[in-house]
Design an enzyme around this catalytic site. Sequence first.
Site, short mmCIF file in Angstrom:
data_model
loop_
_atom_site.label_atom_id
_atom_site.label_comp_id
_atom_site.label_asym_id
_atom_site.label_seq_id
_atom_site.Cartn_x
_atom_site.Cartn_y
_atom_site.Cartn_z
N CYS A 187 -6.95 -28.22 12.10
CA CYS A 187 -8.19 -29.00 11.98
C CYS A 187 -7.95 -30.50 11.79
O CYS A 187 -8.83 -31.31 12.07
CB CYS A 187 -9.03 -28.47 10.82
SG CYS A 187 -9.60 -26.79 11.09
N ASP B 271 0.87 -1.17 0.00
CA ASP B 271 0.00 0.00 0.00
C ASP B 271 0.91 1.23 0.00
O ASP B 271 2.12 1.13 0.10
CB ASP B 271 -0.97 -0.03 1.19
CG ASP B 271 -0.26 0.07 2.52
OD1 ASP B 271 -0.92 -0.14 3.55
OD2 ASP B 271 0.95 0.35 2.53
N HIS C 172 -5.21 -21.60 10.50
CA HIS C 172 -6.55 -22.05 10.09
C HIS C 172 -7.32 -20.95 9.38
O HIS C 172 -7.93 -21.15 8.33
CB HIS C 172 -7.38 -22.53 11.29
CG HIS C 172 -8.83 -22.65 10.93
ND1 HIS C 172 -9.32 -23.66 10.14
CD2 HIS C 172 -9.87 -21.80 11.16
CE1 HIS C 172 -10.62 -23.46 9.92
NE2 HIS C 172 -10.98 -22.34 10.51
N GLY D 89 -11.62 4.16 0.26
CA GLY D 89 -12.62 4.90 1.01
C GLY D 89 -13.78 4.08 1.53
O GLY D 89 -14.81 4.63 1.92
N ASP E 146 -7.72 -7.49 0.65
CA ASP E 146 -6.76 -7.68 1.73
C ASP E 146 -7.46 -7.33 3.04
O ASP E 146 -8.32 -6.43 3.06
CB ASP E 146 -5.54 -6.76 1.56
CG ASP E 146 -5.78 -5.39 2.20
OD1 ASP E 146 -6.36 -4.53 1.50
OD2 ASP E 146 -5.44 -5.21 3.39
N CYS F 107 -6.39 -27.94 7.18
CA CYS F 107 -5.18 -27.30 7.74
C CYS F 107 -4.72 -28.09 8.96
O CYS F 107 -5.47 -28.90 9.51
CB CYS F 107 -5.50 -25.85 8.13
SG CYS F 107 -6.27 -25.65 9.74
N CYS G 297 -12.12 -28.52 6.82
CA CYS G 297 -10.83 -27.86 6.58
C CYS G 297 -9.70 -28.86 6.74
O CYS G 297 -9.74 -29.72 7.64
CB CYS G 297 -10.66 -26.72 7.60
SG CYS G 297 -9.09 -25.83 7.45
C1 LIG Z 1 -9.73 -1.66 6.84
N1 LIG Z 1 -10.36 -0.77 5.93
C2 LIG Z 1 -9.65 -0.08 4.97
N2 LIG Z 1 -10.17 0.84 4.16
C3 LIG Z 1 -9.16 1.32 3.40
C4 LIG Z 1 -9.13 2.34 2.43
C5 LIG Z 1 -7.90 2.65 1.85
C6 LIG Z 1 -7.87 3.78 0.86
N3 LIG Z 1 -6.69 4.08 0.32
O1 LIG Z 1 -8.90 4.40 0.57
C7 LIG Z 1 -6.75 1.97 2.18
C8 LIG Z 1 -6.78 0.96 3.15
C9 LIG Z 1 -7.99 0.65 3.76
N4 LIG Z 1 -8.32 -0.23 4.76
#
Ligand SMILES: CNc1nc2cc(C(N)=O)ccc2[nH]1
Length: 372
Positions: A309, A92, A335, A216, A266, A306, A304
């Site tokens: 389990c 990110d 798990h 967002g 993610d 794993c 499962c």
């Molecule tokens: C856990 N929720 C979440 N919303 C997100 C929005 C963004 C984003 N860049 O708008 C990034 C990570 C994020 N993680």
Amino acid sequence: MTEFRYELLAQDGKARLGRIHTAHGVIDTPTFMPVGTAATVKGMLPENVADTGAQILLGNTYHLMLRPGAERIARLGGLHKFMNWDKPILTDSGGYQVMSLAKLRKITEEGVTFKSHIDGRKFNLTPERSMEIQHLLGSTITMAFDECTPFPATEKQAAESMRMSMRWAKRSKDAFVEREGYALYGIQQGSVFENLRRESSEKLAELDLPGHSVGGLAVGEGQQIMFDTLDFCVDMLPANKPRYLMGVGKPSDLVGAVMRGIDQFDCVLPTRSGRNAQAFTHRGTLNLKNGRHRDDDRPLDDQCNCPACTKYSRAYLHHLIKAGEILGAVLLTWHNLAYYQDLMRGMREAIAEGRMEAFARDFHAGQEGGDI
Ligand SMILES: CNc1nc2cc(C(N)=O)ccc2[nH]1
């Protein structure tokens, strides 16, 4: 070398079966990306993460720039070598975590200045620096530097925030170092406003990027508002490129979002809740701290395969949790990651066979089945 490309293989309603080809290997979509925040999926050896079926991990720019530092990781051969993971890594941009973790943040058109939540050192994060850090890490998929618009936001606030993110997306693209098999994704913003989501999508389309995420969301709006927003905002992104929903989610979020056209996810939930004794199973979630498990010699999840389990009982897992044993966190993390990968594999198979609606019905019936 492999060019970065997305193959759309089948569609069932809005749900898509696809494949992303990258310099570090292939990703079957819909896909779930385990979070490897500080260059590790907490409590897991990378080979065991791969054994669950994971084909791509998420790395966090914010954490790695603070510790051990992007230049240090580059000197040591890059993030793949550093953490012994040779498949794709999506990083990110750092923007989201600066807002949620850093201290004394100051946002200007230039970017964000902040103090490290670890030791108070001052840092500066701009679109250009974020691209440089992700390049130093050797990230397969780089995320544009953006601002995640908080929820709720007025339309005016959401418009101003989105427009800054779109200016930062252009700066990100200008600073991104193109490499064959690597990609920069743009991030759609606009909160819950259809007109703003469209404006954001049009601005991103001008940049002609190889993939996009819906940003967002999963910021406290709740599942229904998230789904209502996805109902109109996913189709605004190019159908011939991957669509990634950031930070999502719990299992029912994944099923609903796949049915609305999302290809990548993610979330820290499977790993974080595994460390907190919570297990996701085909018959719902349960918490192994609960004393009702102390004499239960059944497997955690009889569907499962794993290690948690197939080799241990609920009673043993309960014992490990109550005793604060590290193995408890390891086995439940393992798990939960296996469950998430099974869920994604099940959806891929369902889309391939045109039975995604039935899959979703069976999923929800199983979750509400009770007596777990
Ligand atoms: C856990 N929720 C979440 N919303 C997100 C929005 C963004 C984003 N860049 O708008 C990034 C990570 C994020 N993680």
